[in-house]
Design a protein around this motif. Structure first.
Motif, PDB file in Angstrom:
ATOM      1  N   SER A 112       0.830  -1.210   0.000  1.00 10.14           N
ATOM      2  CA  SER A 112       0.000   0.000   0.000  1.00 10.14           C
ATOM      3  C   SER A 112       0.865   1.261   0.000  1.00 10.14           C
ATOM      4  CB  SER A 112      -0.924  -0.014   1.218  1.00 10.14           C
ATOM      5  OG  SER A 112      -1.707   1.164   1.265  1.00 10.14           O
ATOM      6  N   LEU A 113       1.927   1.260   0.808  1.00  5.60           N
ATOM      7  CA  LEU A 113       2.808   2.422   0.878  1.00  5.60           C
ATOM      8  C   LEU A 113       3.525   2.654  -0.448  1.00  5.60           C
ATOM      9  CD1 LEU A 113       4.340   1.831   4.416  1.00  5.60           C
ATOM     10  CD2 LEU A 113       2.927   3.786   3.755  1.00  5.60           C
ATOM     11  N   VAL A 114       4.001   1.574  -1.050  1.00  7.52           N
ATOM     12  CA  VAL A 114       4.719   1.706  -2.312  1.00  7.52           C
ATOM     13  C   VAL A 114       3.788   2.205  -3.419  1.00  7.52           C
ATOM     14  CG1 VAL A 114       5.923   0.439  -4.136  1.00  7.52           C
ATOM     15  CG2 VAL A 114       6.488   0.011  -1.731  1.00  7.52           C
ATOM     16  N   ALA A 115       2.586   1.634  -3.484  1.00  4.05           N
ATOM     17  CA  ALA A 115       1.635   2.025  -4.519  1.00  4.05           C
ATOM     18  C   ALA A 115       1.239   3.488  -4.403  1.00  4.05           C
ATOM     19  CB  ALA A 115       0.401   1.130  -4.457  1.00  4.05           C
ATOM     20  N   GLY A 116       1.235   4.009  -3.179  1.00  6.76           N
ATOM     21  CA  GLY A 116       0.794   5.376  -2.958  1.00  6.76           C
ATOM     22  C   GLY A 116       1.892   6.418  -2.940  1.00  6.76           C
ATOM     23  N   ILE A 134       9.627  -9.334  -4.288  1.00  7.32           N
ATOM     24  CA  ILE A 134       9.850  -7.894  -4.276  1.00  7.32           C
ATOM     25  C   ILE A 134       8.542  -7.158  -4.518  1.00  7.32           C
ATOM     26  CG2 ILE A 134      11.173  -6.008  -5.306  1.00  7.32           C
ATOM     27  CD1 ILE A 134      13.157  -8.098  -6.344  1.00  7.32           C
ATOM     28  N   VAL A 135       8.268  -6.146  -3.696  1.00  6.82           N
ATOM     29  CA  VAL A 135       7.152  -5.245  -3.961  1.00  6.82           C
ATOM     30  C   VAL A 135       7.649  -4.195  -4.948  1.00  6.82           C
ATOM     31  CG1 VAL A 135       5.553  -3.555  -2.998  1.00  6.82           C
ATOM     32  CG2 VAL A 135       6.102  -5.630  -1.698  1.00  6.82           C
ATOM     33  N   ILE A 136       7.064  -4.184  -6.147  1.00  4.17           N
ATOM     34  CA  ILE A 136       7.495  -3.273  -7.195  1.00  4.17           C
ATOM     35  C   ILE A 136       6.670  -1.993  -7.164  1.00  4.17           C
ATOM     36  CG2 ILE A 136       8.468  -5.102  -8.593  1.00  4.17           C
ATOM     37  CD1 ILE A 136       5.945  -5.087 -10.284  1.00  4.17           C
ATOM     38  N   GLY A 177       2.995  -1.551  -6.404  1.00  4.04           N
ATOM     39  CA  GLY A 177       2.519  -2.181  -5.178  1.00  4.04           C
ATOM     40  C   GLY A 177       2.305  -3.679  -5.289  1.00  4.04           C
ATOM     41  N   GLU A 178       2.455  -4.217  -6.493  1.00  6.31           N
ATOM     42  CA  GLU A 178       2.307  -5.658  -6.671  1.00  6.31           C
ATOM     43  C   GLU A 178       3.565  -6.387  -6.194  1.00  6.31           C
ATOM     44  OE1 GLU A 178      -0.519  -7.277  -7.781  1.00  6.31           O
ATOM     45  OE2 GLU A 178      -1.342  -5.245  -7.500  1.00  6.31           O
ATOM     46  N   ARG A 179       3.411  -7.691  -5.913  1.00  7.73           N
ATOM     47  CA  ARG A 179       4.532  -8.511  -5.481  1.00  7.73           C
ATOM     48  C   ARG A 179       4.996  -9.384  -6.638  1.00  7.73           C
ATOM     49  NH1 ARG A 179       1.621 -10.504   0.030  1.00  7.73           N
ATOM     50  NH2 ARG A 179       3.252 -12.107   0.058  1.00  7.73           N
ATOM     51  N   ALA A 222      16.919  -2.173 -14.195  1.00  2.00           N
ATOM     52  CA  ALA A 222      16.225  -1.280 -13.266  1.00  2.00           C
ATOM     53  C   ALA A 222      15.127  -0.490 -13.973  1.00  2.00           C
ATOM     54  CB  ALA A 222      17.220  -0.331 -12.608  1.00  2.00           C
ATOM     55  N   ALA A 223      15.383  -0.053 -15.197  1.00  4.16           N
ATOM     56  CA  ALA A 223      14.365   0.679 -15.952  1.00  4.16           C
ATOM     57  C   ALA A 223      13.169  -0.201 -16.262  1.00  4.16           C
ATOM     58  CB  ALA A 223      14.973   1.216 -17.247  1.00  4.16           C
ATOM     59  N   GLU A 224      13.422  -1.492 -16.481  1.00  6.37           N
ATOM     60  CA  GLU A 224      12.324  -2.429 -16.736  1.00  6.37           C
ATOM     61  C   GLU A 224      11.481  -2.654 -15.485  1.00  6.37           C
ATOM     62  OE1 GLU A 224      11.964  -7.231 -17.021  1.00  6.37           O
ATOM     63  OE2 GLU A 224      13.649  -6.320 -18.101  1.00  6.37           O
ATOM     64  N   TRP A 225      12.137  -2.834 -14.347  1.00  7.36           N
ATOM     65  CA  TRP A 225      11.429  -3.123 -13.107  1.00  7.36           C
ATOM     66  C   TRP A 225      10.819  -1.862 -12.483  1.00  7.36           C
ATOM     67  CZ3 TRP A 225      11.190  -7.526  -9.597  1.00  7.36           C
ATOM     68  CH2 TRP A 225      11.547  -8.727 -10.215  1.00  7.36           C
ATOM     69  N   ASP A 226      11.458  -0.735 -12.653  1.00  5.42           N
ATOM     70  CA  ASP A 226      11.019   0.507 -12.006  1.00  5.42           C
ATOM     71  C   ASP A 226      10.989   1.637 -13.044  1.00  5.42           C
ATOM     72  OD1 ASP A 226      10.363   2.487 -10.145  1.00  5.42           O
ATOM     73  OD2 ASP A 226      12.466   2.768  -9.533  1.00  5.42           O
ATOM     74  N   PRO A 227      10.055   1.582 -13.978  1.00  4.31           N
ATOM     75  CA  PRO A 227      10.051   2.557 -15.082  1.00  4.31           C
ATOM     76  C   PRO A 227       9.804   3.990 -14.644  1.00  4.31           C
ATOM     77  CG  PRO A 227       8.054   1.207 -15.109  1.00  4.31           C
ATOM     78  CD  PRO A 227       8.969   0.586 -14.115  1.00  4.31           C
ATOM     79  N   THR A 228       9.163   4.199 -13.500  1.00  3.19           N
ATOM     80  CA  THR A 228       8.888   5.562 -13.031  1.00  3.19           C
ATOM     81  C   THR A 228       9.972   6.120 -12.122  1.00  3.19           C
ATOM     82  OG1 THR A 228       7.644   4.831 -11.065  1.00  3.19           O
ATOM     83  CG2 THR A 228       6.410   5.061 -13.147  1.00  3.19           C
ATOM     84  N   GLY A 229      10.974   5.299 -11.786  1.00  2.13           N
ATOM     85  CA  GLY A 229      12.038   5.756 -10.890  1.00  2.13           C
ATOM     86  C   GLY A 229      11.596   5.925  -9.459  1.00  2.13           C
TER      87      GLY A 229
END
Length: 420
Positions: free
Chosen positions: A31-35, A137-139, A142-144, A398-405
């Protein structure tokens, strides 16, 4: 003055986060990551660099239950990422199992240690990260997401520097429990160490050599011997004598935080780490620095640093020399080379230490010294680019897993993603 909750373990690094939230469930982390627009994971705060810091939100996972899952057939254990190694070790020993290695402090969190390539010791022992067979990993949405050994990108994700998400579950390889004895040796001549470094570091399953760089002989080195290895423990070795009376105290302080020495065999979890889980480890009020050099060039690296001994010693508590086996994890300090690990525990004198580090790094430059990601250094991005051939692939992953930085911070922008 900042609250202790806003400082690292030693009190020598202040976090700049807007807020630090101690999550108690994985769902709360999601929830924290998604928000959050930007967020970083914080472990047991044993880093001396700003690798975990952010000016946004920090979330800890150390209060989430370990939820141990032991798979004896697969020889693995799955555990919460924020669990301390010492807690996991106790669970494993109670069930007849062990890890291949332990760091000197059993207090460190599993996810934090593996993300920074933290190591333990032993010529034949890979760093702690090499035991990882799966990560959950929580990406950023917010998904695992779970990734397993052998899957694309796995070798880049393990020593991940927090760049891919918040690691909430880790699966580790295990082996049957074993017994270890620790012996302290004193008076090793410098020329023996320099002429036969491999001979010294192969005396046991794990060997630590301690020095202040200006002593006439090596006053203190520890040999940790697996009792099932058939290794002979000798009372004297090339001028060094086994001390059967006193503990190998690291500096002028009480040694009641050290694990049992004096050649008394005991379970691996009470011998491989230097310090006891139920005590405050090390000196506490300190700064740490560490570099990995090829073990084949280790003696020459030591010689180069001895030339700086008179400058180093006034600000030093102790240096520890250890080893690690080569691995294939992209950002591991031991990537594709057996390594000598040169560790400095400094007095809390930041200005003096920061003035010394460029001189130390210049002396170690011919050996392509890789700094520990979680410890203080002044190595720049251009140098890291030379030291880590898989850095371009790491950035792409990293860009693939975390495209928004979402998981980027000043540390990563300064040293990994510079120029983007």
């Amino acid at each position: 003055m900042r609250n202790d909750s806003e400082l690292n373990w030693a009190g020598t690094l202040e976090y700049g986060a807007a807020d630090i939230i101690d999550a108690t469930t994985i769902d709360e982390v999601s929830s924290l990551v998604a928000g959050a627009e930007r967020i970083r994971a914080l472990g047991t705060r044993h880093s001396f660099s700003d690798i975990a810091d952010t000016d946004a939100l920090l979330v800890t996972v150390t209060d989430i239950e370990p939820d141990f899952l032991l798979d004896e057939d697969a020889r693995t254990v799955t555990v919460g990422g924020g669990t301390r190694y010492g807690i996991l070790a106790r669970f494993l020993e109670d069930h007849g199992w062990a890890l291949h290695n332990m760091g000197s402090l059993p207090h460190i969190s599993i996810a934090g240690a593996i993300a920074t390539g933290t190591h333990g010791s032993g010529n034949g022992n890979g760093v702690l990260s090499t035991a990882v067979s799966a990560l959950e990993i929580v990406i950023s949405d917010g998904e695992r997401r779970t990734v397993r050994r052998g899957e694309p990108g796995f070798d880049g994700l393990v020593v991940g520097l927090g760049a891919f998400g918040v690691v909430v579950r880790v699966t580790l390889d295990i082996q049957p429990s074993f017994q270890v004895r620790q012996d302290v040796y004193r008076g090793l001549p410098w020329d023996v160490l320099l002429d036969d470094l491999d001979g010294v570091t192969s005396l046991g399953y794990s060997v630590s050599v301690f020095t202040d760089w200006v002593e006439e002989t090596i006053a203190n080195f520890w040999v940790k011997t697996r009792m099932d290895a058939g290794t002979e423990v000798v009372d004297e070795w090339r001028g060094a004598k086994r001390d059967i009376v006193s503990a190998g105290a690291l500096w002028e302080t009480s040694d009641d935080n050290l694990n049992v020495q004096g050649g008394v065999a005991g379970p691996w979890l009470e011998r491989l780490p230097h310090f006891r889980l139920d005590r405050v480890p090390s000196a506490g009020d300190e700064i740490q620095t560490e570099y990995f050099v090829p073990r084949s060039q280790g003696a020459d690296a030591i010689r180069a640093l001895r030339a700086l001994g008179e400058k180093i010693a006034p600000h030093l508590m102790i240096t520890e020399l250890r080893t690690a086996a080569a691995d294939d994890l992209w950002l591991s300090m031991a990537y594709q080379r057996d390594s000598l690990i040169i560790h400095f525990t400094w007095k809390n004198e930041p200005e003096a230490v920061l003035a010394l580090l460029p001189q130390i790094e210049e002396a170690l430059a011919p050996f392509e010294a890789r700094p520990h990601w979680g410890k203080l250094n002044t190595v720049d991005a251009a140098t890291l680019e030379r030291l880590y051939p898989r850095l371009p692939e790491f950035r792409a992953l990293a860009a693939e897993w975390d495209p928004t930085g979402a998981f980027r911070n000043a540390y990563l922008d300064r040293l990994i993603f510079t120029g983007e």
